[in-house]
Design a protein around this motif. Structure first.
Motif, PDB file in Angstrom:
ATOM      1  N   VAL A   1       3.979  -0.471  12.465  1.00  0.00           N
ATOM      2  CA  VAL A   1       5.101   0.470  12.355  1.00  0.00           C
ATOM      3  C   VAL A   1       4.953   1.312  11.091  1.00  0.00           C
ATOM      4  O   VAL A   1       5.158   2.536  11.105  1.00  0.00           O
ATOM      5  CB  VAL A   1       6.452  -0.278  12.353  1.00  0.00           C
ATOM      6  N   VAL A   2       4.601   0.665   9.974  1.00  0.00           N
ATOM      7  CA  VAL A   2       4.355   1.409   8.735  1.00  0.00           C
ATOM      8  C   VAL A   2       3.222   2.402   8.933  1.00  0.00           C
ATOM      9  O   VAL A   2       3.279   3.549   8.454  1.00  0.00           O
ATOM     10  CB  VAL A   2       4.039   0.444   7.578  1.00  0.00           C
TER      11      VAL A   2
ATOM     12  N   THR B   1       3.663   6.548   8.417  1.00  0.00           N
ATOM     13  CA  THR B   1       2.981   7.222   7.306  1.00  0.00           C
ATOM     14  C   THR B   1       2.479   8.613   7.674  1.00  0.00           C
ATOM     15  O   THR B   1       2.766   9.588   6.964  1.00  0.00           O
ATOM     16  CB  THR B   1       1.831   6.345   6.771  1.00  0.00           C
ATOM     17  N   PRO B   2       1.716   8.818   8.771  1.00  0.00           N
ATOM     18  CA  PRO B   2       1.311  10.187   9.105  1.00  0.00           C
ATOM     19  C   PRO B   2       2.491  11.061   9.520  1.00  0.00           C
ATOM     20  O   PRO B   2       2.458  12.281   9.317  1.00  0.00           O
ATOM     21  CB  PRO B   2       0.325   9.996  10.262  1.00  0.00           C
ATOM     22  N   LEU B   3       3.557  10.445  10.093  1.00  0.00           N
ATOM     23  CA  LEU B   3       4.737  11.232  10.441  1.00  0.00           C
ATOM     24  C   LEU B   3       5.411  11.775   9.183  1.00  0.00           C
ATOM     25  O   LEU B   3       5.939  12.895   9.177  1.00  0.00           O
ATOM     26  CB  LEU B   3       5.715  10.385  11.252  1.00  0.00           C
TER      27      LEU B   3
ATOM     28  N   TRP C   1      11.526   9.621   6.310  1.00  0.00           N
ATOM     29  CA  TRP C   1      10.399   8.823   6.785  1.00  0.00           C
ATOM     30  C   TRP C   1       9.996   7.768   5.771  1.00  0.00           C
ATOM     31  O   TRP C   1       9.501   6.695   6.139  1.00  0.00           O
ATOM     32  CB  TRP C   1       9.209   9.721   7.141  1.00  0.00           C
ATOM     33  N   ARG C   2      10.219   8.044   4.483  1.00  0.00           N
ATOM     34  CA  ARG C   2       9.996   7.006   3.468  1.00  0.00           C
ATOM     35  C   ARG C   2      10.974   5.840   3.693  1.00  0.00           C
ATOM     36  O   ARG C   2      10.625   4.684   3.504  1.00  0.00           O
ATOM     37  CB  ARG C   2      10.183   7.595   2.073  1.00  0.00           C
TER      38      ARG C   2
ATOM     39  N   LEU D   1       0.823  -1.208   0.000  1.00  0.00           N
ATOM     40  CA  LEU D   1       0.000   0.000   0.000  1.00  0.00           C
ATOM     41  C   LEU D   1       0.859   1.261   0.000  1.00  0.00           C
ATOM     42  O   LEU D   1       0.502   2.279  -0.594  1.00  0.00           O
ATOM     43  CB  LEU D   1      -0.917  -0.023   1.227  1.00  0.00           C
ATOM     44  N   ASN D   2       2.020   1.194   0.657  1.00  0.00           N
ATOM     45  CA  ASN D   2       2.870   2.377   0.823  1.00  0.00           C
ATOM     46  C   ASN D   2       4.105   2.404  -0.056  1.00  0.00           C
ATOM     47  O   ASN D   2       4.611   3.477  -0.383  1.00  0.00           O
ATOM     48  CB  ASN D   2       3.367   2.460   2.273  1.00  0.00           C
TER      49      ASN D   2
END
Length: 287
Positions: A96-97, A101-103, A116-117, A36-37
């Motif tokens: 953890v993912v 993601t919002p961070l 963060w990626r 998804l990310n």
């Protein structure tokens, strides 16, 4: 003479060497969550160039950083899953993912976003890498191909939905909001995974004193090297092409919007139709 009634139907669970395969939905969900990310910034690359006033190479690092994180963490999570259990690693990595993601959406500079990626990439192998091991442990050999096909269908769906979601939201709002929406999708997927994925039936392996030697043997395994080479070539072409084409199609003479670039990845869904057929061939004919 004794007559034998051949019409008696014995319960399949009493037949010798028969194992009912588990439901594949949690495995599909694991594949969906993992991807998804991972490549979600691809349709955003032209937008990120404009927002950060950066070069093609600089914004492409938002894709590269996550894949480097995957490469670094992948050899570690397998051993961790052996020690504490596969489900714990899969679900823990998914959360953890979700936190990362919002961070990633809170920062206003490109280097911070790239960092963060990278964190997202570090957590991702704990989902997709361990899910593959989970399938091979929990499914009977005759059904592994179909279970893996279901898992890959989940990765295809997750890869498409992540890209399409961020592209659609970013086109109406901004990339920060797009990643906030992605975080909500991650949280939902991780929560479902925690409730629906059965605990593995195999016990976690005890700590092995020759773990380093076993890794060395794997690195020297020619079959494993060949398999890794196939994966490298496929992703080398695919990731590069889908990153480059967004720059190309956002410029003249096409001028595609961010939303249109997101819909470009609908081609991924064709793979979901091919995978079940390939899976049946694998179970019948072998890899």
């Amino acid at each position: 003479m004794i007559a034998v009634n051949r019409s008696i139907n014995y319960p399949i669970t009493q037949l010798p060497n028969y194992q009912i395969p588990p439901s594949v939905f949690p495995v599909i969900l694991a594949g969906f969550t993992a991807f998804l990310n991972l490549y979600a910034t691809q349709p955003l690359l032209p937008l990120l160039m404009r927002v950060f006033k950066a070069t093609h190479f600089a914004v492409s690092l938002t894709v590269t950083a996550s894949t480097i994180g995957v490469a670094i963490a992948a050899p570690v999570v397998g051993r961790l899953a052996d020690l504490i259990g596969r489900k714990r690693v899969i679900v823990g990595s998914a959360f953890v993912v979700t936190v990362a993601t919002p961070l990633a959406a809170t920062w206003s500079t490109l280097p911070q976003f790239i960092a963060w990626r990278f964190v997202q990439g570090l957590a991702t192998p704990g989902v997709f890498g361990i899910a593959i091991a989970y399938v091979h442990d929990e499914w009977p050999t005759s059904h592994v191909g179909r279970a893996m096909a279901a898992y890959v269908s989940g990765t295809v769906s997750g890869g498409f939905c992540g890209r399409a979601l961020v592209a659609l939201v970013a086109s109406s709002y901004d990339w920060h909001t797009a990643f906030a929406a992605l975080a909500v999708a991650n949280l939902l997927a991780a929560t479902l995974l925690a409730f629906l994925l059965p605990i593995e039936t195999r016990k976690a392996a005890a700590r092995s004193p020759d773990h380093g030697q076993s890794i060395a043997r794997l690195i020297r395994n020619p079959q494993l090297i060949g398999t890794n080479a196939v994966g490298f070539c496929v992703l080398f072409m695919q990731v590069a092409m889908f990153s480059y084409v967004t720059f190309h199609l956002s410029a003249a003479p096409y001028f595609l919007s961010t939303a249109a670039l997101g819909w470009l990845f609908v081609v991924y869904l064709f793979g979901a139709g091919v995978i079940p057929v390939a899976a049946r061939w694998i179970d019948v004919r072998g890899h």
